[in-house]
Scaffold this motif. Sequence first.
Motif, mmCIF file in Angstrom:
data_model
loop_
_atom_site.group_PDB
_atom_site.id
_atom_site.type_symbol
_atom_site.label_atom_id
_atom_site.label_comp_id
_atom_site.label_asym_id
_atom_site.label_seq_id
_atom_site.Cartn_x
_atom_site.Cartn_y
_atom_site.Cartn_z
ATOM 1 N N LYS A 1 0.835 -1.199 0.000
ATOM 2 C CA LYS A 1 0.000 0.000 0.000
ATOM 3 C C LYS A 1 0.872 1.251 0.000
ATOM 4 O O LYS A 1 1.270 1.772 1.046
ATOM 5 C CB LYS A 1 -0.949 -0.003 1.194
ATOM 6 C CG LYS A 1 -2.159 0.905 0.991
ATOM 7 C CD LYS A 1 -3.257 0.617 1.992
ATOM 8 C CE LYS A 1 -4.497 1.439 1.672
ATOM 9 N NZ LYS A 1 -5.592 1.180 2.629
ATOM 10 N N HIS B 1 -5.146 -0.132 -5.498
ATOM 11 C CA HIS B 1 -5.903 -0.206 -4.246
ATOM 12 C C HIS B 1 -6.807 0.989 -3.948
ATOM 13 O O HIS B 1 -7.545 0.982 -2.971
ATOM 14 C CB HIS B 1 -4.949 -0.406 -3.050
ATOM 15 C CG HIS B 1 -3.922 0.674 -2.866
ATOM 16 N ND1 HIS B 1 -4.229 1.936 -2.419
ATOM 17 C CD2 HIS B 1 -2.581 0.664 -3.052
ATOM 18 C CE1 HIS B 1 -3.126 2.654 -2.341
ATOM 19 N NE2 HIS B 1 -2.109 1.900 -2.728
ATOM 20 N N GLU B 2 -6.791 2.022 -4.804
ATOM 21 C CA GLU B 2 -7.583 3.210 -4.480
ATOM 22 C C GLU B 2 -9.068 3.039 -4.775
ATOM 23 O O GLU B 2 -9.912 3.454 -3.985
ATOM 24 C CB GLU B 2 -7.017 4.439 -5.200
ATOM 25 C CG GLU B 2 -5.778 4.994 -4.509
ATOM 26 C CD GLU B 2 -5.412 6.371 -5.016
ATOM 27 O OE1 GLU B 2 -5.815 6.720 -6.154
ATOM 28 O OE2 GLU B 2 -4.714 7.100 -4.291
ATOM 29 N N SER B 3 -9.414 2.438 -5.918
ATOM 30 C CA SER B 3 -10.830 2.232 -6.231
ATOM 31 C C SER B 3 -11.284 0.891 -5.669
ATOM 32 O O SER B 3 -10.485 -0.035 -5.508
ATOM 33 C CB SER B 3 -11.063 2.258 -7.744
ATOM 34 O OG SER B 3 -10.610 1.060 -8.351
ATOM 35 N N GLU B 4 -12.559 0.771 -5.376
ATOM 36 C CA GLU B 4 -13.087 -0.460 -4.795
ATOM 37 C C GLU B 4 -12.951 -1.647 -5.750
ATOM 38 O O GLU B 4 -12.640 -2.760 -5.341
ATOM 39 C CB GLU B 4 -14.555 -0.276 -4.399
ATOM 40 C CG GLU B 4 -14.750 0.456 -3.096
ATOM 41 C CD GLU B 4 -14.019 -0.196 -1.924
ATOM 42 O OE1 GLU B 4 -14.143 -1.432 -1.764
ATOM 43 O OE2 GLU B 4 -13.314 0.504 -1.194
ATOM 44 N N VAL B 5 -13.182 -1.383 -7.054
ATOM 45 C CA VAL B 5 -13.068 -2.459 -8.046
ATOM 46 C C VAL B 5 -11.634 -2.970 -8.122
ATOM 47 O O VAL B 5 -11.384 -4.180 -8.088
ATOM 48 C CB VAL B 5 -13.533 -1.972 -9.441
ATOM 49 C CG1 VAL B 5 -13.248 -3.040 -10.489
ATOM 50 C CG2 VAL B 5 -15.014 -1.630 -9.420
ATOM 51 N N LYS C 1 -9.342 -2.628 -5.866
ATOM 52 C CA LYS C 1 -8.989 -3.219 -4.573
ATOM 53 C C LYS C 1 -9.465 -4.662 -4.476
ATOM 54 O O LYS C 1 -8.714 -5.562 -4.077
ATOM 55 C CB LYS C 1 -9.594 -2.385 -3.448
ATOM 56 C CG LYS C 1 -9.265 -2.879 -2.057
ATOM 57 C CD LYS C 1 -9.872 -1.951 -1.009
ATOM 58 C CE LYS C 1 -9.589 -2.450 0.402
ATOM 59 N NZ LYS C 1 -10.166 -1.555 1.433
ATOM 60 N N GLU C 2 -10.717 -4.903 -4.869
ATOM 61 C CA GLU C 2 -11.264 -6.257 -4.803
ATOM 62 C C GLU C 2 -10.510 -7.211 -5.723
ATOM 63 O O GLU C 2 -10.230 -8.356 -5.363
ATOM 64 C CB GLU C 2 -12.752 -6.234 -5.163
ATOM 65 C CG GLU C 2 -13.636 -5.599 -4.097
ATOM 66 C CD GLU C 2 -15.100 -5.591 -4.495
ATOM 67 O OE1 GLU C 2 -15.439 -6.276 -5.492
ATOM 68 O OE2 GLU C 2 -15.891 -4.907 -3.830
ATOM 69 N N THR C 3 -10.186 -6.723 -6.919
ATOM 70 C CA THR C 3 -9.453 -7.553 -7.882
ATOM 71 C C THR C 3 -8.065 -7.909 -7.353
ATOM 72 O O THR C 3 -7.627 -9.058 -7.457
ATOM 73 C CB THR C 3 -9.317 -6.809 -9.217
ATOM 74 O OG1 THR C 3 -10.614 -6.507 -9.727
ATOM 75 C CG2 THR C 3 -8.568 -7.656 -10.239
ATOM 76 N N ARG D 1 -4.912 -9.252 2.299
ATOM 77 C CA ARG D 1 -4.635 -7.852 2.618
ATOM 78 C C ARG D 1 -3.423 -7.374 1.844
ATOM 79 O O ARG D 1 -2.626 -8.183 1.343
ATOM 80 C CB ARG D 1 -4.387 -7.670 4.110
ATOM 81 C CG ARG D 1 -3.117 -8.355 4.628
ATOM 82 C CD ARG D 1 -2.855 -8.020 6.088
ATOM 83 N NE ARG D 1 -1.665 -8.674 6.626
ATOM 84 C CZ ARG D 1 -0.423 -8.206 6.509
ATOM 85 N NH1 ARG D 1 -0.201 -7.074 5.844
ATOM 86 N NH2 ARG D 1 0.591 -8.865 7.043
#
Length: 274
Positions: A212, A220-224, A226-228, A237
Amino acid sequence: MLKVFANQAGITMNGRNLCSIAGSRLQGKVAVVTASTDGIGYAIAERLGQEGAKVVISSRKEQNVARAVDQLTKAGLDVTGVKCHVATSADRKALFEKAVEKYGGIDILVSNAAVNPEVGGVLEASESAWDKIFEVNVKCSFLLAKEVLPYIRQRKGGSIVFVSSIAGFQPFSLLGAYSVSKTALFGLTKAASQDLASENIRVNCIAPGIIKTKFAAALHESEVAKETALAQIPMGRFGDPKEISSVCAFLVSNDASFITGETIVASGGMPSRL
């Protein structure tokens, strides 16, 4: 026994960071760390300083150097800084000369500087992006090691660490050219380590996973995103820069005195190799 283990592992307990034998493991050593005013580089400079090394940090921007030196000095560490664009010969020369002028020599080089001006598959990379990536990530790593060597030889031994990436083992689809450049660092590590082993100069490499940092913000900034990204990490993590700095501190210390030519992966379990 628990206290000893905690100290060796650098575990945080009751709000205190119990660094490994803090202030002693690298006592008397001088370390130069490139791209070290933020992220992984900053964490490495901080950790080496906490373990007793005198540290020279660097960045392309003077204001970033001044800020980082101020922060680390206020934390009680013996640190100085130099503005250094690793692709500029005069800047590299000034970086090493500053270390010798201020601290009397150099024992450790950590080559951390890297760029990635484009995203996309490896065969989609523009020629200009390819050239820039390989100039900074590979050629400058080679030049830094080559140019620091006379100083480390004067100390009758020392350590060089290249910071690569898990992408060097398993290429990231959107970081094609960058991934290949990081693979090249594995080869540089192997070749240089064999050349220098008889001189008590160890050369190793670290392959961080997704850490990070600002450099990895796109992951890691957008949720999509991050999930990927998290779906690829068995530990579920992102890594923290301090989790890379502890690996580096180990590699440049006498605790790793019989380790050279190796790449240590710190990726939360992401696939690397058998």
